[in-house]
Design a protein around this motif. Sequence first.
Motif, PDB file in Angstrom:
ATOM      1  N   ASP A 182       0.829  -1.210   0.000  1.00  0.00           N
ATOM      2  CA  ASP A 182       0.000   0.000   0.000  1.00  0.00           C
ATOM      3  C   ASP A 182       0.863   1.261   0.000  1.00  0.00           C
ATOM      4  OD1 ASP A 182      -2.336  -1.494  -0.017  1.00  0.00           O
ATOM      5  OD2 ASP A 182      -2.546  -1.455   2.170  1.00  0.00           O
ATOM      6  N   ALA A 183       1.881   1.296   0.848  1.00  0.00           N
ATOM      7  CA  ALA A 183       2.760   2.462   0.896  1.00  0.00           C
ATOM      8  C   ALA A 183       3.540   2.613  -0.413  1.00  0.00           C
ATOM      9  CB  ALA A 183       3.715   2.355   2.080  1.00  0.00           C
ATOM     10  N   ALA A 184       3.955   1.496  -0.997  1.00  0.00           N
ATOM     11  CA  ALA A 184       4.679   1.543  -2.266  1.00  0.00           C
ATOM     12  C   ALA A 184       3.787   2.084  -3.380  1.00  0.00           C
ATOM     13  CB  ALA A 184       5.215   0.163  -2.621  1.00  0.00           C
ATOM     14  N   ASP A 185       2.520   1.680  -3.383  1.00  0.00           N
ATOM     15  CA  ASP A 185       1.575   2.207  -4.385  1.00  0.00           C
ATOM     16  C   ASP A 185       1.395   3.713  -4.216  1.00  0.00           C
ATOM     17  OD1 ASP A 185       1.212  -0.291  -5.498  1.00  0.00           O
ATOM     18  OD2 ASP A 185      -0.735  -0.644  -4.543  1.00  0.00           O
ATOM     19  N   THR A 186       1.280   4.165  -2.970  1.00  0.00           N
ATOM     20  CA  THR A 186       1.139   5.595  -2.707  1.00  0.00           C
ATOM     21  C   THR A 186       2.378   6.346  -3.185  1.00  0.00           C
ATOM     22  OG1 THR A 186      -0.306   5.172  -0.820  1.00  0.00           O
ATOM     23  CG2 THR A 186       0.779   7.329  -0.903  1.00  0.00           C
ATOM     24  N   PHE A 187       3.567   5.802  -2.879  1.00  0.00           N
ATOM     25  CA  PHE A 187       4.818   6.394  -3.357  1.00  0.00           C
ATOM     26  C   PHE A 187       4.805   6.529  -4.877  1.00  0.00           C
ATOM     27  CE2 PHE A 187       8.646   4.782  -5.535  1.00  0.00           C
ATOM     28  CZ  PHE A 187       9.432   5.926  -5.479  1.00  0.00           C
ATOM     29  N   GLU A 188       4.446   5.456  -5.562  1.00  0.00           N
ATOM     30  CA  GLU A 188       4.499   5.471  -7.019  1.00  0.00           C
ATOM     31  C   GLU A 188       3.482   6.442  -7.617  1.00  0.00           C
ATOM     32  OE1 GLU A 188       4.940   2.174 -10.542  1.00  0.00           O
ATOM     33  OE2 GLU A 188       5.348   1.584  -8.466  1.00  0.00           O
ATOM     34  N   GLU A 189       2.310   6.552  -7.016  1.00  0.00           N
ATOM     35  CA  GLU A 189       1.318   7.534  -7.471  1.00  0.00           C
ATOM     36  C   GLU A 189       1.869   8.948  -7.327  1.00  0.00           C
ATOM     37  OE1 GLU A 189      -2.231   6.841  -5.190  1.00  0.00           O
ATOM     38  OE2 GLU A 189      -2.501   4.839  -6.046  1.00  0.00           O
ATOM     39  N   ARG A 190       2.459   9.235  -6.174  1.00  0.00           N
ATOM     40  CA  ARG A 190       3.028  10.568  -5.939  1.00  0.00           C
ATOM     41  C   ARG A 190       4.176  10.852  -6.903  1.00  0.00           C
ATOM     42  NH1 ARG A 190       2.784   9.985   0.666  1.00  0.00           N
ATOM     43  NH2 ARG A 190       0.682  10.873   0.898  1.00  0.00           N
ATOM     44  N   LEU A 191       5.010   9.863  -7.145  1.00  0.00           N
ATOM     45  CA  LEU A 191       6.123  10.014  -8.081  1.00  0.00           C
ATOM     46  C   LEU A 191       5.606  10.313  -9.484  1.00  0.00           C
ATOM     47  CD1 LEU A 191       9.106   9.781  -8.944  1.00  0.00           C
ATOM     48  CD2 LEU A 191       8.740   7.301  -9.109  1.00  0.00           C
ATOM     49  N   ASN A 192       4.641   9.545  -9.952  1.00  0.00           N
ATOM     50  CA  ASN A 192       4.112   9.745 -11.303  1.00  0.00           C
ATOM     51  C   ASN A 192       3.455  11.111 -11.460  1.00  0.00           C
ATOM     52  OD1 ASN A 192       4.895   7.314 -12.591  1.00  0.00           O
ATOM     53  ND2 ASN A 192       3.279   6.227 -11.515  1.00  0.00           N
ATOM     54  N   GLU A 193       2.704  11.542 -10.462  1.00  0.00           N
ATOM     55  CA  GLU A 193       2.081  12.872 -10.516  1.00  0.00           C
ATOM     56  C   GLU A 193       3.146  13.960 -10.567  1.00  0.00           C
ATOM     57  OE1 GLU A 193      -0.454  13.021  -7.091  1.00  0.00           O
ATOM     58  OE2 GLU A 193      -1.839  11.518  -7.912  1.00  0.00           O
ATOM     59  N   TRP A 194       4.199  13.810  -9.775  1.00  0.00           N
ATOM     60  CA  TRP A 194       5.297  14.782  -9.740  1.00  0.00           C
ATOM     61  C   TRP A 194       5.998  14.848 -11.105  1.00  0.00           C
ATOM     62  CZ3 TRP A 194      10.745  14.214  -9.873  1.00  0.00           C
ATOM     63  CH2 TRP A 194      11.471  15.304  -9.416  1.00  0.00           C
ATOM     64  N   LEU A 195       6.254  13.695 -11.696  1.00  0.00           N
ATOM     65  CA  LEU A 195       6.906  13.669 -13.014  1.00  0.00           C
ATOM     66  C   LEU A 195       6.025  14.341 -14.054  1.00  0.00           C
ATOM     67  CD1 LEU A 195       8.446  10.089 -12.925  1.00  0.00           C
ATOM     68  CD2 LEU A 195       9.726  12.245 -13.032  1.00  0.00           C
ATOM     69  N   LEU A 196       4.717  14.146 -13.990  1.00  0.00           N
ATOM     70  CA  LEU A 196       3.809  14.823 -14.929  1.00  0.00           C
ATOM     71  C   LEU A 196       3.866  16.331 -14.735  1.00  0.00           C
ATOM     72  CD1 LEU A 196       0.664  12.508 -14.840  1.00  0.00           C
ATOM     73  CD2 LEU A 196       2.200  12.897 -16.775  1.00  0.00           C
ATOM     74  N   ARG A 197       3.879  16.796 -13.506  1.00  0.00           N
ATOM     75  CA  ARG A 197       3.964  18.235 -13.254  1.00  0.00           C
ATOM     76  C   ARG A 197       5.314  18.785 -13.709  1.00  0.00           C
ATOM     77  NH1 ARG A 197       2.070  16.721  -8.243  1.00  0.00           N
ATOM     78  NH2 ARG A 197       3.970  17.446  -7.199  1.00  0.00           N
ATOM     79  N   LEU A 198       6.343  17.993 -13.553  1.00  0.00           N
ATOM     80  CA  LEU A 198       7.684  18.426 -13.985  1.00  0.00           C
ATOM     81  C   LEU A 198       7.706  18.635 -15.490  1.00  0.00           C
ATOM     82  CD1 LEU A 198      10.422  18.882 -12.539  1.00  0.00           C
ATOM     83  CD2 LEU A 198      11.023  16.542 -13.174  1.00  0.00           C
ATOM     84  N   ASP A 199       6.976  17.794 -16.216  1.00  0.00           N
ATOM     85  CA  ASP A 199       6.944  17.894 -17.689  1.00  0.00           C
ATOM     86  C   ASP A 199       5.993  18.975 -18.191  1.00  0.00           C
ATOM     87  OD1 ASP A 199       8.846  15.965 -18.206  1.00  0.00           O
ATOM     88  OD2 ASP A 199       7.396  14.343 -18.328  1.00  0.00           O
TER      89      ASP A 199
END
Length: 189
Positions: free
Chosen positions: A171-188
């Motif tokens: 569960d924590a890993a899924d939350t991490f990955e969601e946050r990472l993907n959202e951050w990468l989208l905002r970075l782009d």
Amino acid sequence: MAEILMLHHVHGLTEGLCSLADRLRASGHTVHTPDVFGGRTFASIDDGIAYADRIGHDALLEAAQREARHHPHADVVMGFSMGAGPAQHLAQVRRRMRGCVLVGGASSAEMHGSTWRPRVALQIHVADPDDWCTADEVGALEREVPTAEVYRYPHQRHMFVDPSTRDYDADAADTFEERLNEWLLRLDA
């Protein structure tokens, strides 16, 4: 899309980190996964630390710098635990870097001989509490980089993001990955 240089933790370049890299690639990012342990992986942190100590801190940093030179278009660096220090260093000194993700590690920018560059986005993920990355270390960097996104994962263990380790929590890993993907989208954006 980002071109990511992913620096592994003391367990080595595990299947779990390789799977994360593959998912990021499937999302359209380019991901480089240098293996400073030459294919070795370690089930225990103690064995990994002993191996890293034999290699030496300076050699690990030099390997990260060499990989950054080898992949001159990499613009995001991601470091896990042992890889967080070299990742942070690259983010602070490589002009091309526009983003840095630290998982299970952080230190004051001063520890890397410079201040944080204001145009480099920063995201930090740590267990709370974390035996290997103290709240003081995270807090120091958080104060130096007020725009940093800092995520603390209560009641997790150090490498909760990697299914190859005993610390893994889905569960924590899924939350991490969601946050990472959202951050990468905002970075782009």
